[in-house]
Design a protein around this motif. Structure first.
Motif, PDB file in Angstrom:
ATOM      1  N   UNK A  94      19.353  74.315  22.187  1.00  0.00           N
ATOM      2  CA  UNK A  94      19.884  73.842  21.226  1.00  0.00           C
ATOM      3  C   UNK A  94      19.197  73.040  20.437  1.00  0.00           C
ATOM      4  N   UNK A  95      17.831  72.398  20.965  1.00  0.00           N
ATOM      5  CA  UNK A  95      17.217  71.401  20.164  1.00  0.00           C
ATOM      6  C   UNK A  95      15.841  71.796  19.985  1.00  0.00           C
ATOM      7  N   UNK A  96      15.311  71.981  18.708  1.00  0.00           N
ATOM      8  CA  UNK A  96      14.062  72.586  18.482  1.00  0.00           C
ATOM      9  C   UNK A  96      12.870  71.540  18.967  1.00  0.00           C
ATOM     10  N   UNK A  97      11.961  72.331  19.578  1.00  0.00           N
ATOM     11  CA  UNK A  97      10.609  71.808  20.233  1.00  0.00           C
ATOM     12  C   UNK A  97       9.591  71.687  18.873  1.00  0.00           C
ATOM     13  N   UNK A  98       8.920  70.522  18.818  1.00  0.00           N
ATOM     14  CA  UNK A  98       7.792  70.428  17.847  1.00  0.00           C
ATOM     15  C   UNK A  98       6.589  69.569  18.355  1.00  0.00           C
ATOM     16  N   UNK A  99       5.516  70.016  17.919  1.00  0.00           N
ATOM     17  CA  UNK A  99       4.350  68.876  18.259  1.00  0.00           C
ATOM     18  C   UNK A  99       3.912  68.554  17.103  1.00  0.00           C
ATOM     19  N   UNK A 100       3.363  67.485  17.054  1.00  0.00           N
ATOM     20  CA  UNK A 100       2.831  66.515  15.975  1.00  0.00           C
ATOM     21  C   UNK A 100       1.396  66.696  15.888  1.00  0.00           C
ATOM     22  N   UNK A 101       0.876  66.654  14.767  1.00  0.00           N
ATOM     23  CA  UNK A 101      -0.585  66.633  14.629  1.00  0.00           C
ATOM     24  C   UNK A 101      -0.867  65.310  13.692  1.00  0.00           C
ATOM     25  N   UNK A 102      -1.746  64.422  14.297  1.00  0.00           N
ATOM     26  CA  UNK A 102      -2.018  63.043  13.930  1.00  0.00           C
ATOM     27  C   UNK A 102      -1.441  62.237  14.659  1.00  0.00           C
ATOM     28  N   UNK A 103      -2.283  61.247  15.449  1.00  0.00           N
ATOM     29  CA  UNK A 103      -1.823  60.161  16.276  1.00  0.00           C
ATOM     30  C   UNK A 103      -2.013  58.955  15.472  1.00  0.00           C
ATOM     31  N   UNK A 104      -1.049  58.823  14.620  1.00  0.00           N
ATOM     32  CA  UNK A 104      -0.756  57.831  13.409  1.00  0.00           C
ATOM     33  C   UNK A 104       0.333  56.902  13.586  1.00  0.00           C
ATOM     34  N   UNK A 105       0.491  55.843  12.714  1.00  0.00           N
ATOM     35  CA  UNK A 105       1.624  55.270  12.441  1.00  0.00           C
ATOM     36  C   UNK A 105       2.702  56.195  11.852  1.00  0.00           C
ATOM     37  N   UNK A 106       2.390  57.098  11.014  1.00  0.00           N
ATOM     38  CA  UNK A 106       3.423  58.026  10.751  1.00  0.00           C
ATOM     39  C   UNK A 106       3.894  58.891  11.756  1.00  0.00           C
TER      40      UNK A 106
END
Length: 478
Positions: free
Chosen positions: A150-162
């Motif tokens: 029930x919980x979407x999986x994501x990956x993040x692009x950019x090892x930033x403060x954002x």
């Protein structure tokens, strides 16, 4: 930005969000869709009890109880199921709604002569039954979340403060699981951000084994770096996974709201094809109805084909081949064996050709009539395929000695939907092998066109047109 934490090193590598079992995106459910189903079940249960009370000559009490209970459940968030809500808290809110309903019924039963034991007990049993139902609803939601369904999986692009802001919001809200971070500047990137591991650069992201379990790729570079965002969209646009942009504007409350919209698929979508939960459920229902009807009709034919394959040549009845499914998931597709067992080609390094010496006598007939594809009805039942969709290609399939996926930049776009037993490309003449670069481009173009146009009625049209197209095509090599 966080560095490596202490504690269990395996846990540190996996990250704080990683569920115990990774579920393919095709098997993901939406809590809000389940909540609607629960609400319908509640309405039916309340209506049944209200009819019982009405039969006992208390229609006003029944109506007041039913209406007040339903309004109370909705107003008190009985179908919201917040992620960090305990069972006791949920049942407490339900109890308030049930109490309001009983109080409303009591008002109608107060005049002398209106109160009777049967009505009172019926309403008390109804309240207990609804409380028990909500205990079940809460357990279903909790179990689905613990399993990652029930919980979407994501990956993040950019090892930033954002990225750190996004991960912090995900930890507060629990709206998404952040499986990893990717960044092209690995020499300056930390090992992890707030416990979420940095898994590689964007080139590694394109073929990473975790991607079939990822619902969304979120770009978290600074929103002012527009040229960098355009470069990333161009590079990552070949993925079947939708791309989103996380904008660093506002405070923690704005970040939380943005993460919730990303989870729902409505936050700055840059590429990908969005399908509503309603369309997905409707397509799944269509698949199940057509598949069950197909198995009922084709069952005797499948038995005859199985016997013929076994008697025709030595080897197994079925041929199994790993192919690309939704979001590049590897699935095992079933077919009736049509080639000599010792000459089987699981990687499709050599595509079928006219008068192919590998094909058996029975194999020629079942390939020509597409009867060899019937076992894929079981793939549809398992949810790995649909009745209508892009045809699944073998992993590593080659065209003229070159991997087919490398001939068209948008090749993976055809994996933005479950593969199908039949498809738009099939009824438009793109059937059989894709043995030239031009045939690959045509197949991909037709598949992407279908994905962009997909609807319940288009699927019905494709299903209806499949048989006459197959019977009328004597030239295609199959």
């Amino acid at each position: 930005m966080g560095g490596s934490g202490g504690g269990d090193p395996g846990r540190a590598r996996r990250g704080p969000f990683r569920p115990g079992q990774l579920i393919p995106t095709r098997a993901r459910l939406e809590a809000r869709v389940l909540a609607r189903i629960f609400r319908i079940a509640d309405i039916l249960a309340i209506a049944a009890f209200a009819v019982t009370v009405t039969v006992e000559s208390h229609p006003v009490a029944a109506a007041l109880w039913a209406i007040t209970t339903l309004i109370g459940l909705r107003a008190l968030g009985g179908y919201a199921f917040p992620r960090k809500q305990t069972l006791a808290r949920h049942l407490g809110e339900v109890a308030l709604a049930l109490g309001a309903g009983l109080l409303a019924a009591a008002v109608a039963l107060v005049p002398p002569g209106n109160v009777d034991t049967v009505t009172v007990w019926t309403l008390l049993v109804a309240a207990g039954a609804l409380a028990a139902l909500h205990g079940v609803w809460w357990s279903v939601i909790a179990r689905g979340r613990s399993q990652g369904r029930l919980t979407p999986n994501i990956v993040v692009v950019g090892a930033t403060a954002n990225a750190e802001r996004l991960i912090d919001a995900a930890m507060r809200t629990g709206e998404v699981n952040v499986l990893g971070v990717f960044d092209d500047r690995l020499d300056r990137a930390p090992e992890n951000i707030m416990g979420v591991p940095v898994l590689g650069d964007t080139t590694a992201l394109l073929d990473h084994r975790i991607m079939p379990y990822v619902d969304r790729v979120v770009i978290a570079v600074q929103s002012t770096a527009q040229s960098r965002v355009r470069q990333l969209v161009e590079k990552l646009g070949v993925l079947p996974n939708p791309l989103n942009l996380f904008i660093d504007v506002g405070g923690p409350a704005d970040d939380d709201a943005a993460v919730a919209r990303i989870a729902a698929g409505g936050e700055n979508e840059l590429s990908g094809t969005s399908a509503s939960a309603r369309h997905a459920w409707l397509k799944r229902a269509q698949d199940l109805v057509v598949t069950l009807a197909g198995l009922l009709v084709a069952g005797p034919v499948m038995l005859i084909v199985a016997v013929a394959v076994k008697l025709d040549s030595p080897g197994p009845i079925f041929f199994r081949q790993r192919r690309h499914g939704f979001n590049n998931e590897e699935i095992l597709v079933w077919k009736f064996r049509s080639m000599r067992h010792e000459m089987a080609d699981a990687q499709a390094a050599r595509q079928i050709s006219a008068n192919d010496d590998r094909v058996t006598k029975v194999g020629k007939f079942i390939r020509k009539t597409s009867l060899d594809e019937l076992p894929q009805l079981f793939n549809v039942l398992r949810g790995e395929m649909s009745i209508v969709g892009p045809r699944p290609h073998a992993i590593g399939m080659k065209t003229g000695g070159v991997e087919s996926a490398k001939l068209v930049a948008e090749y993976a776009h055809r994996h933005r939907m479950k593969p199908g037993l039949t498809g738009w490309a099939a009824i438009k003449g793109s059937r059989g092998p894709v043995d030239t670069p031009e045939s690959v481009r045509l197949r991909v173009a037709l598949d992407v066109e279908y994905i962009e146009r997909q609807s319940f009625w288009l699927d019905l049209y494709v299903i209806v047109m499949t048989i006459p197209c197959l019977l009328g095509d004597r030239s295609a090599v199959r």
